[in-house]
Design an enzyme around this catalytic site. Structure first.
Site, PDB file in Angstrom:
ATOM      1  NE  ARG A   9      -0.497   1.823   3.617  1.00 55.83           N
ATOM      2  CZ  ARG A   9       0.665   2.447   3.854  1.00 55.83           C
ATOM      3  NH1 ARG A   9       1.767   1.780   4.160  1.00 55.83           N
ATOM      4  NH2 ARG A   9       0.735   3.757   3.788  1.00 55.83           N
ATOM      5  N   GLY A  10       0.278   2.401  -0.149  1.00 53.22           N
ATOM      6  CA  GLY A  10       1.033   3.644  -0.251  1.00 53.22           C
ATOM      7  C   GLY A  10       1.176   4.015  -1.718  1.00 53.22           C
ATOM      8  CB  ALA A  11       0.465   7.157  -3.547  1.00 50.26           C
ATOM      9  NE  ARG A  25      -6.509   0.621  -2.051  1.00 54.46           N
ATOM     10  CZ  ARG A  25      -5.980   1.235  -0.980  1.00 54.46           C
ATOM     11  NH1 ARG A  25      -4.713   1.054  -0.691  1.00 54.46           N
ATOM     12  NH2 ARG A  25      -6.718   2.029  -0.242  1.00 54.46           N
ATOM     13  CD  GLN A  46      -3.784   2.316   7.257  1.00 53.76           C
ATOM     14  OE1 GLN A  46      -4.366   2.807   8.227  1.00 53.76           O
ATOM     15  NE2 GLN A  46      -4.360   2.190   6.073  1.00 53.76           N
ATOM     16  CG  ASP A 101      -3.592   7.817  -1.325  1.00 56.17           C
ATOM     17  OD1 ASP A 101      -3.247   6.643  -1.562  1.00 56.17           O
ATOM     18  OD2 ASP A 101      -3.524   8.320  -0.194  1.00 56.17           O
ATOM     19  CG  ASN A 130      -2.959  11.749   2.726  1.00 58.23           C
ATOM     20  OD1 ASN A 130      -2.277  10.943   2.100  1.00 58.23           O
ATOM     21  ND2 ASN A 130      -2.753  11.988   4.014  1.00 58.23           N
ATOM     22  CE  LYS A 131      -5.527   5.648   4.778  1.00 58.39           C
ATOM     23  NZ  LYS A 131      -6.386   4.567   4.249  1.00 58.39           N
TER      24      LYS A 131
END
Length: 312
Positions: free
Chosen positions: A44-46, A74, A174, A215, A225-226
Protein backbone atom coordinates in the site's frame (compact mmCIF):
# COMPACT_ATOMS: atom_id res chain seq x y z
CA UNK A 1 15.30 -2.64 3.40
CA UNK A 2 13.00 -2.35 0.37
CA UNK A 3 9.23 -2.56 0.60
CA UNK A 4 8.86 -3.83 -2.96
CA UNK A 5 11.35 -5.14 -5.51
CA UNK A 6 11.86 -7.50 -8.44
CA UNK A 7 13.81 -10.69 -7.80
CA UNK A 8 14.34 -13.67 -10.13
CA UNK A 9 11.14 -13.24 -12.13
CA UNK A 10 8.81 -12.34 -9.27
CA UNK A 11 7.73 -9.40 -7.14
CA UNK A 12 8.84 -9.45 -3.52
CA UNK A 13 6.99 -7.32 -0.97
CA UNK A 14 6.95 -6.84 2.76
CA UNK A 15 3.52 -8.02 3.93
CA UNK A 16 2.32 -4.93 5.76
CA UNK A 17 -0.65 -6.75 7.27
CA UNK A 18 1.83 -8.72 9.44
CA UNK A 19 3.59 -5.71 10.91
CA UNK A 20 4.62 -4.86 13.58
CA UNK A 21 4.51 -8.39 15.00
CA UNK A 22 6.49 -9.93 12.15
CA UNK A 23 8.40 -8.67 9.10
CA UNK A 24 7.44 -11.19 6.42
CA UNK A 25 8.47 -11.08 2.77
CA UNK A 26 5.98 -12.40 0.21
CA UNK A 27 6.98 -13.63 -3.23
CA UNK A 28 4.29 -12.89 -5.83
CA UNK A 29 4.51 -14.80 -9.09
CA UNK A 30 1.12 -13.96 -10.65
CA UNK A 31 -0.89 -10.82 -11.27
CA UNK A 32 -3.81 -12.32 -9.32
CA UNK A 33 -1.55 -12.65 -6.28
CA UNK A 34 -0.48 -9.03 -6.72
CA UNK A 35 -4.07 -7.78 -7.04
CA UNK A 36 -4.99 -9.64 -3.85
CA UNK A 37 -1.99 -8.14 -2.06
CA UNK A 38 -3.02 -4.64 -3.19
CA UNK A 39 -6.66 -5.03 -2.18
CA UNK A 40 -5.90 -6.40 1.28
CA UNK A 41 -3.18 -3.74 1.79
CA UNK A 42 -0.26 -6.14 2.01
CA UNK A 43 1.32 -3.54 -0.27
CA UNK A 44 0.00 0.00 0.00
CA UNK A 45 1.03 3.64 -0.25
CA UNK A 46 0.82 5.67 -3.46
CA UNK A 47 4.46 5.42 -4.59
CA UNK A 48 4.66 1.70 -3.76
CA UNK A 49 1.45 1.12 -5.72
CA UNK A 50 3.00 2.85 -8.72
CA UNK A 51 5.96 0.47 -8.59
CA UNK A 52 3.63 -2.48 -8.00
CA UNK A 53 1.59 -1.54 -11.06
CA UNK A 54 4.64 -1.31 -13.27
CA UNK A 55 6.16 -4.58 -12.03
CA UNK A 56 2.75 -6.24 -12.32
CA UNK A 57 2.73 -5.57 -16.06
CA UNK A 58 6.01 -7.45 -16.24
CA UNK A 59 4.27 -10.41 -14.57
CA UNK A 60 1.26 -10.27 -16.88
CA UNK A 61 2.93 -11.80 -19.92
CA UNK A 62 1.21 -9.40 -22.29
CA UNK A 63 -2.32 -10.28 -21.10
CA UNK A 64 -4.07 -6.94 -21.57
CA UNK A 65 -7.26 -8.01 -19.80
CA UNK A 66 -5.21 -8.98 -16.74
CA UNK A 67 -3.35 -5.68 -16.93
CA UNK A 68 -6.68 -3.80 -17.01
CA UNK A 69 -7.80 -5.62 -13.84
CA UNK A 70 -4.56 -4.67 -12.12
CA UNK A 71 -4.96 -1.04 -13.16
CA UNK A 72 -8.40 -0.87 -11.50
CA UNK A 73 -7.48 -2.69 -8.27
CA UNK A 74 -7.74 0.50 -6.17
CA UNK A 75 -9.46 3.64 -7.45
CA UNK A 76 -8.25 6.63 -5.41
CA UNK A 77 -4.47 6.43 -5.73
CA UNK A 78 -3.52 7.60 -9.22
CA UNK A 79 -0.04 6.08 -8.97
CA UNK A 80 -1.25 2.51 -9.53
CA UNK A 81 -2.73 3.32 -12.95
CA UNK A 82 0.25 5.56 -13.72
CA UNK A 83 2.72 2.75 -13.03
CA UNK A 84 0.71 0.27 -15.09
CA UNK A 85 0.55 2.70 -18.00
CA UNK A 86 4.30 3.42 -17.86
CA UNK A 87 5.19 -0.24 -18.29
CA UNK A 88 2.28 -1.17 -20.57
CA UNK A 89 3.40 1.45 -23.10
CA UNK A 90 6.24 -0.95 -23.97
CA UNK A 91 4.17 -4.12 -24.49
CA UNK A 92 4.70 -4.12 -28.24
CA UNK A 93 8.48 -4.05 -27.69
CA UNK A 94 8.55 -7.34 -25.82
CA UNK A 95 8.93 -8.55 -22.22
CA UNK A 96 12.48 -7.30 -21.72
CA UNK A 97 11.44 -3.74 -22.61
CA UNK A 98 8.44 -3.98 -20.25
CA UNK A 99 10.64 -5.12 -17.37
CA UNK A 100 13.21 -2.42 -18.08
CA UNK A 101 10.46 0.22 -17.97
CA UNK A 102 9.13 -1.19 -14.69
CA UNK A 103 12.57 -1.15 -13.10
CA UNK A 104 12.98 2.47 -14.18
CA UNK A 105 9.79 3.28 -12.24
CA UNK A 106 11.33 1.58 -9.18
CA UNK A 107 14.63 3.43 -9.50
CA UNK A 108 12.94 6.78 -10.11
CA UNK A 109 10.96 6.28 -6.90
CA UNK A 110 14.14 5.68 -4.93
CA UNK A 111 15.61 8.95 -6.21
CA UNK A 112 12.35 10.87 -5.79
CA UNK A 113 11.90 9.90 -2.15
CA UNK A 114 15.42 10.99 -1.26
CA UNK A 115 14.90 14.30 -3.07
CA UNK A 116 11.54 14.95 -1.38
CA UNK A 117 13.11 14.40 2.02
CA UNK A 118 15.80 16.98 1.33
CA UNK A 119 13.44 19.50 -0.28
CA UNK A 120 10.86 19.20 2.48
CA UNK A 121 13.43 19.58 5.24
CA UNK A 122 14.85 22.66 3.51
CA UNK A 123 11.35 24.18 3.35
CA UNK A 124 10.62 23.95 7.08
CA UNK A 125 12.09 26.56 9.40
CA UNK A 126 13.39 25.87 12.89
CA UNK A 127 15.98 23.72 14.62
CA UNK A 128 13.89 21.64 17.06
CA UNK A 129 10.74 20.79 15.15
CA UNK A 130 7.68 18.95 16.41
CA UNK A 131 5.93 17.45 13.40
CA UNK A 132 2.68 15.54 13.05
CA UNK A 133 1.76 13.02 10.38
CA UNK A 134 -1.15 10.71 9.59
CA UNK A 135 -1.23 7.17 8.19
CA UNK A 136 2.07 5.79 6.90
CA UNK A 137 4.19 7.76 4.45
CA UNK A 138 7.58 6.14 5.01
CA UNK A 139 9.58 3.49 3.21
CA UNK A 140 6.67 1.08 3.61
CA UNK A 141 4.60 3.35 1.36
CA UNK A 142 7.32 3.55 -1.28
CA UNK A 143 10.44 1.52 -2.08
CA UNK A 144 12.63 3.22 0.55
CA UNK A 145 12.37 6.33 2.80
CA UNK A 146 8.94 7.43 1.57
CA UNK A 147 7.35 10.87 1.17
CA UNK A 148 6.31 12.84 4.27
CA UNK A 149 8.22 10.47 6.54
CA UNK A 150 11.28 10.96 4.34
CA UNK A 151 11.16 14.61 5.42
CA UNK A 152 10.94 13.49 9.07
CA UNK A 153 13.90 11.16 8.56
CA UNK A 154 15.97 13.92 6.95
CA UNK A 155 15.14 16.31 9.80
CA UNK A 156 16.22 13.63 12.27
CA UNK A 157 19.45 13.00 10.38
CA UNK A 158 20.18 16.73 10.43
CA UNK A 159 19.52 16.95 14.19
CA UNK A 160 16.49 19.21 13.68
CA UNK A 161 13.71 16.89 14.88
CA UNK A 162 12.49 17.29 18.44
CA UNK A 163 9.66 14.78 18.13
CA UNK A 164 7.33 13.19 15.61
CA UNK A 165 3.67 12.66 16.45
CA UNK A 166 2.06 9.78 14.56
CA UNK A 167 -1.72 9.59 14.42
CA UNK A 168 -2.96 6.03 14.95
CA UNK A 169 -5.08 6.15 11.75
CA UNK A 170 -8.27 4.22 12.35
CA UNK A 171 -9.68 1.88 11.20
CA UNK A 172 -6.60 -0.07 10.04
CA UNK A 173 -4.07 1.66 12.30
CA UNK A 174 -1.35 2.24 9.70
CA UNK A 175 0.07 5.00 11.89
CA UNK A 176 0.14 2.84 15.01
CA UNK A 177 1.34 -0.34 13.31
CA UNK A 178 3.61 0.96 10.56
CA UNK A 179 4.73 4.56 11.16
CA UNK A 180 5.81 3.96 14.74
CA UNK A 181 7.68 0.84 13.56
CA UNK A 182 9.56 2.90 10.98
CA UNK A 183 10.26 5.77 13.38
CA UNK A 184 11.66 3.32 15.93
CA UNK A 185 13.90 1.73 13.26
CA UNK A 186 15.34 5.13 12.35
CA UNK A 187 15.83 6.03 16.02
CA UNK A 188 13.63 9.14 15.80
CA UNK A 189 11.89 10.40 18.95
CA UNK A 190 8.16 9.89 18.57
CA UNK A 191 4.84 9.41 20.28
CA UNK A 192 1.59 7.85 19.11
CA UNK A 193 -1.52 10.04 19.17
CA UNK A 194 -5.22 9.16 19.06
CA UNK A 195 -6.69 10.38 15.76
CA UNK A 196 -9.19 12.75 17.33
CA UNK A 197 -6.49 14.32 19.54
CA UNK A 198 -4.39 15.45 16.58
CA UNK A 199 -6.30 18.61 15.67
CA UNK A 200 -6.52 19.55 19.36
CA UNK A 201 -2.74 19.31 19.83
CA UNK A 202 -2.23 21.45 16.72
CA UNK A 203 -4.68 24.04 18.06
CA UNK A 204 -2.82 24.25 21.39
CA UNK A 205 0.53 25.11 19.84
CA UNK A 206 2.06 21.68 20.37
CA UNK A 207 2.99 21.13 16.71
CA UNK A 208 5.30 23.12 14.42
CA UNK A 209 4.29 21.51 11.12
CA UNK A 210 1.89 18.91 9.74
CA UNK A 211 3.26 16.66 7.00
CA UNK A 212 1.06 14.35 4.94
CA UNK A 213 1.41 12.25 1.82
CA UNK A 214 -1.10 12.08 -1.02
CA UNK A 215 -2.93 9.50 -3.06
CA UNK A 216 -3.99 11.96 -5.75
CA UNK A 217 -3.39 15.68 -6.25
CA UNK A 218 -5.91 17.35 -8.57
CA UNK A 219 -4.85 19.93 -11.14
CA UNK A 220 -5.87 22.80 -8.84
CA UNK A 221 -3.95 21.40 -5.85
CA UNK A 222 -6.84 19.75 -3.99
CA UNK A 223 -5.34 16.66 -2.35
CA UNK A 224 -6.82 13.28 -1.51
CA UNK A 225 -5.10 11.55 1.38
CA UNK A 226 -5.89 9.20 4.23
CA UNK A 227 -9.09 10.04 6.09
CA UNK A 228 -8.31 12.51 8.90
CA UNK A 229 -6.05 14.73 6.80
CA UNK A 230 -8.78 17.35 6.25
CA UNK A 231 -9.33 17.81 9.99
CA UNK A 232 -5.59 18.35 10.47
CA UNK A 233 -5.58 20.92 7.65
CA UNK A 234 -8.42 22.87 9.29
CA UNK A 235 -6.60 22.84 12.64
CA UNK A 236 -3.31 23.89 11.03
CA UNK A 237 -4.94 26.76 9.16
CA UNK A 238 -6.58 28.03 12.36
CA UNK A 239 -3.31 27.73 14.32
CA UNK A 240 -1.09 29.22 11.61
CA UNK A 241 0.92 26.01 11.31
CA UNK A 242 2.40 24.90 7.96
CA UNK A 243 0.39 22.10 6.36
CA UNK A 244 2.66 20.45 3.80
CA UNK A 245 1.81 17.74 1.28
CA UNK A 246 4.79 15.61 0.21
CA UNK A 247 4.20 13.55 -2.94
CA UNK A 248 6.02 12.64 -6.15
CA UNK A 249 5.15 14.27 -9.45
CA UNK A 250 3.41 11.04 -10.46
CA UNK A 251 0.71 11.71 -7.85
CA UNK A 252 -0.32 14.97 -9.55
CA UNK A 253 -3.21 14.16 -11.87
CA UNK A 254 -3.66 16.90 -14.45
CA UNK A 255 -6.70 15.06 -15.83
CA UNK A 256 -8.59 15.56 -12.55
CA UNK A 257 -9.54 19.26 -12.37
CA UNK A 258 -10.54 19.50 -8.68
CA UNK A 259 -10.99 17.37 -5.61
CA UNK A 260 -14.69 17.06 -6.39
CA UNK A 261 -13.73 14.76 -9.27
CA UNK A 262 -11.64 12.34 -7.16
CA UNK A 263 -13.30 8.99 -6.53
CA UNK A 264 -13.11 8.21 -2.81
CA UNK A 265 -12.78 4.53 -2.03
CA UNK A 266 -15.23 3.12 0.52
CA UNK A 267 -13.57 -0.02 1.80
CA UNK A 268 -16.71 -1.51 3.31
CA UNK A 269 -18.03 -1.85 6.84
CA UNK A 270 -15.99 -4.76 8.20
CA UNK A 271 -12.83 -2.68 8.69
CA UNK A 272 -14.83 -0.37 10.97
CA UNK A 273 -16.90 -3.01 12.74
CA UNK A 274 -13.98 -5.33 13.48
CA UNK A 275 -10.31 -5.02 14.38
CA UNK A 276 -8.04 -7.89 13.36
CA UNK A 277 -10.92 -10.31 13.53
CA UNK A 278 -12.38 -9.03 16.81
CA UNK A 279 -15.89 -7.54 16.54
CA UNK A 280 -16.13 -4.02 18.03
CA UNK A 281 -19.82 -3.26 17.43
CA UNK A 282 -23.01 -5.27 17.95
CA UNK A 283 -24.21 -7.57 15.19
CA UNK A 284 -26.44 -5.70 12.78
CA UNK A 285 -24.57 -2.40 13.12
CA UNK A 286 -24.02 -0.62 9.81
CA UNK A 287 -20.93 1.47 9.03
CA UNK A 288 -19.45 3.90 6.53
CA UNK A 289 -15.77 3.59 5.66
CA UNK A 290 -14.42 6.33 3.38
CA UNK A 291 -10.71 5.55 3.24
CA UNK A 292 -9.69 9.05 2.11
CA UNK A 293 -10.73 12.68 2.35
CA UNK A 294 -9.91 15.71 0.22
CA UNK A 295 -8.10 18.79 1.52
CA UNK A 296 -8.92 21.91 -0.52
CA UNK A 297 -5.90 23.63 -2.03
CA UNK A 298 -6.45 26.83 -0.06
CA UNK A 299 -5.68 24.97 3.19
CA UNK A 300 -2.36 23.64 1.89
CA UNK A 301 0.81 25.63 2.58
CA UNK A 302 2.92 23.82 0.00
CA UNK A 303 3.13 20.66 -2.08
CA UNK A 304 6.66 19.27 -2.13
CA UNK A 305 7.66 16.97 -5.00
CA UNK A 306 11.03 15.66 -6.08
CA UNK A 307 11.30 18.54 -8.57
CA UNK A 308 9.68 21.60 -7.00
CA UNK A 309 7.71 23.28 -4.24
CA UNK A 310 4.20 24.24 -5.34
CA UNK A 311 2.24 26.94 -3.56
CA UNK A 312 -1.41 26.08 -4.33
Amino acid sequence: MRTIDWADGAIEIIDQTRLPEACVTLRLTTVDELIDAIRRLAVRGAPALGVAGALGVALAGGDRALIARLRAARPTAVNLAWGVDRAAAHLDEGPEAVLAAALRVRDEDLAACAAMGERGADLLEGDRLRVMTVCNTGGLAAVERGTALSVVQTLHERGRLEEAYALETRPLLQGARLTTWELARMGAPHRLVVDSAGPYLVSRGGVDAVLIGADRVAANGDTANKIGSYALALAAERAGVPFVVVAPESTIDAATPTGDHIEIEDRGPEEVLTLRGVRLAPEGTRALNPAFDVTPHDLITAIVTEKRVIRP
